[in-house]
Design an enzyme around this catalytic site. Structure first.
Site, PDB file in Angstrom:
ATOM      1  CB  SER A  49      -2.094  -5.913  -1.755  1.00  0.00           C
ATOM      2  OG  SER A  49      -0.840  -5.669  -2.350  1.00  0.00           O
TER       3      SER A  49
HETATM    4  N1  SAH Z   1       2.203  -8.846  -4.131  1.00  0.00           N
HETATM    5  C1  SAH Z   1       2.680  -8.686  -2.768  1.00  0.00           C
HETATM    6  C2  SAH Z   1       2.691  -7.235  -2.375  1.00  0.00           C
HETATM    7  C3  SAH Z   1       3.959  -6.893  -1.667  1.00  0.00           C
HETATM    8  S1  SAH Z   1       4.284  -5.171  -1.494  1.00  0.00           S
HETATM    9  C4  SAH Z   1       1.885  -9.548  -1.812  1.00  0.00           C
HETATM   10  O1  SAH Z   1       0.849 -10.096  -2.213  1.00  0.00           O
HETATM   11  O2  SAH Z   1       2.301  -9.712  -0.670  1.00  0.00           O
HETATM   12  C5  SAH Z   1       5.249  -4.837  -2.934  1.00  0.00           C
HETATM   13  C6  SAH Z   1       6.538  -5.589  -3.081  1.00  0.00           C
HETATM   14  O3  SAH Z   1       7.229  -5.024  -4.199  1.00  0.00           O
HETATM   15  C7  SAH Z   1       7.505  -5.477  -1.901  1.00  0.00           C
HETATM   16  O4  SAH Z   1       7.824  -6.744  -1.424  1.00  0.00           O
HETATM   17  C8  SAH Z   1       8.713  -4.761  -2.500  1.00  0.00           C
HETATM   18  O5  SAH Z   1       9.952  -5.196  -1.949  1.00  0.00           O
HETATM   19  C9  SAH Z   1       8.594  -5.126  -3.961  1.00  0.00           C
HETATM   20  N2  SAH Z   1       9.325  -4.231  -4.874  1.00  0.00           N
HETATM   21  C10 SAH Z   1       9.460  -2.884  -4.812  1.00  0.00           C
HETATM   22  N3  SAH Z   1      10.206  -2.435  -5.841  1.00  0.00           N
HETATM   23  C11 SAH Z   1      10.569  -3.537  -6.572  1.00  0.00           C
HETATM   24  C12 SAH Z   1      11.350  -3.724  -7.739  1.00  0.00           C
HETATM   25  N4  SAH Z   1      11.935  -2.713  -8.384  1.00  0.00           N
HETATM   26  N5  SAH Z   1      11.507  -4.986  -8.203  1.00  0.00           N
HETATM   27  C13 SAH Z   1      10.936  -6.044  -7.567  1.00  0.00           C
HETATM   28  N6  SAH Z   1      10.180  -5.921  -6.458  1.00  0.00           N
HETATM   29  C14 SAH Z   1       9.995  -4.680  -5.954  1.00  0.00           C
END
Ligand code: SAH
Length: 223
Positions: free
Chosen positions: A70
């Site tokens: 993000s």
């Molecule tokens: N907080 C992260 C943002 C990553 S983007 C950072 O700082 O890098 C969002 C993430 O949510 C992705 O890695 C995606 O695989 C995960 N995601 C999506 N749906 C999900 C679910 N149902 N359970 C767990 N993770 C999920």
């Protein structure tokens, strides 16, 4: 709580990081503790080498598997909102991704539980937590659409992928007066919502903060 010792993790000048902090302040981030932690946390180690030179730009960046780290502004904003009611003991993050948001949180609350559905991303994030010496993070491969019952209740829950509606299970896993910060919507445009549980009741105060753009919350695991 942890504090990351930065000396030597450099490669990026202090000036580049200061510019990012100033940009966050200009955009209205005002919680000093949040700004301090973002200033001290090396964002470049959460990216592949080819992209690490862009780590201190205020922009979302790809981390593989069609996922993104993000934008610093949104990490700062969500963290600031999460902490707005006072110090938090246990926080659940859904969507570990690179582990950057987790790392920011781990320095501001007592304990962070985090779940990710894509196994290779989770593995890399866990390696980073180990290298940084963060010992208050519990991370697991799991579908966060159902929260994480084992460690509930949580004083705060933050979701970094967007469901189309707030999952009921998350509301059930909130401690009295708990706070949930979650992007909700379709496709790539959503509202950032904040839900506060009213005491120990099943009522929630809800507020829409701003428009955001997150990857979708998906069901099931990917190995
Ligand atoms: N907080 C992260 C943002 C990553 S983007 C950072 O700082 O890098 C969002 C993430 O949510 C992705 O890695 C995606 O695989 C995960 N995601 C999506 N749906 C999900 C679910 N149902 N359970 C767990 N993770 C999920």
């Amino acid at each position: 709580m942890n504090s990351i010792e930065l000396a030597g993790v450099g490669m990026t000048s202090q000036r580049t990081r200061e510019r990012l902090i100033q940009r966050l302040i200009d955009q209205g981030i005002s919680t000093q503790a949040v700004l301090d932690v973002i200033r001290m946390t090396p964002r470049h180690i959460f990216l592949d080498e080819a992209l690490s030179h862009r780590a201190y730009e205020d922009t979302a960046l790809p981390i593989g598997y069609s996922q993104t780290l993000s934008q610093p502004y949104i990490v700062a904003r969500m963290t600031e909102i999460l902490l707005s009611g006072g110090p938090l003991k246990k926080v659940l993050e859904i969507g570990t991704g690179s582990g950057y948001q987790t790392t920011i949180l781990s320095q501001l609350v007592d304990e962070v539980c985090t779940v990710e559905r894509i196994e290779p991303l989770l593995k890399k994030a866990k390696d980073r937590f180990r290298k940084l010496g963060l010992d208050n993070i519990t991370a697991e491969l799991s579908d966060g659409s159902f929260g994480w019952g084992r460690h509930a209740p949580y004083d705060g829950i933050i979701t970094t992928a967007a469901p189309q509606a707030v999952p009921e299970e998350l509301l059930r896993q909130m401690a009295p007066n708990g706070i949930l910060v979650i992007p909700v919507g379709n496709g790539q445009s959503q509202d950032l919502r904040v839900l506060k549980r009213v005491g120990d009741s099943s009522e929630f105060d809800e507020e829409i903060v701003e428009k955001v753009k997150f990857v979708p919350l998906l069901g099931g695991l990917s190995r």
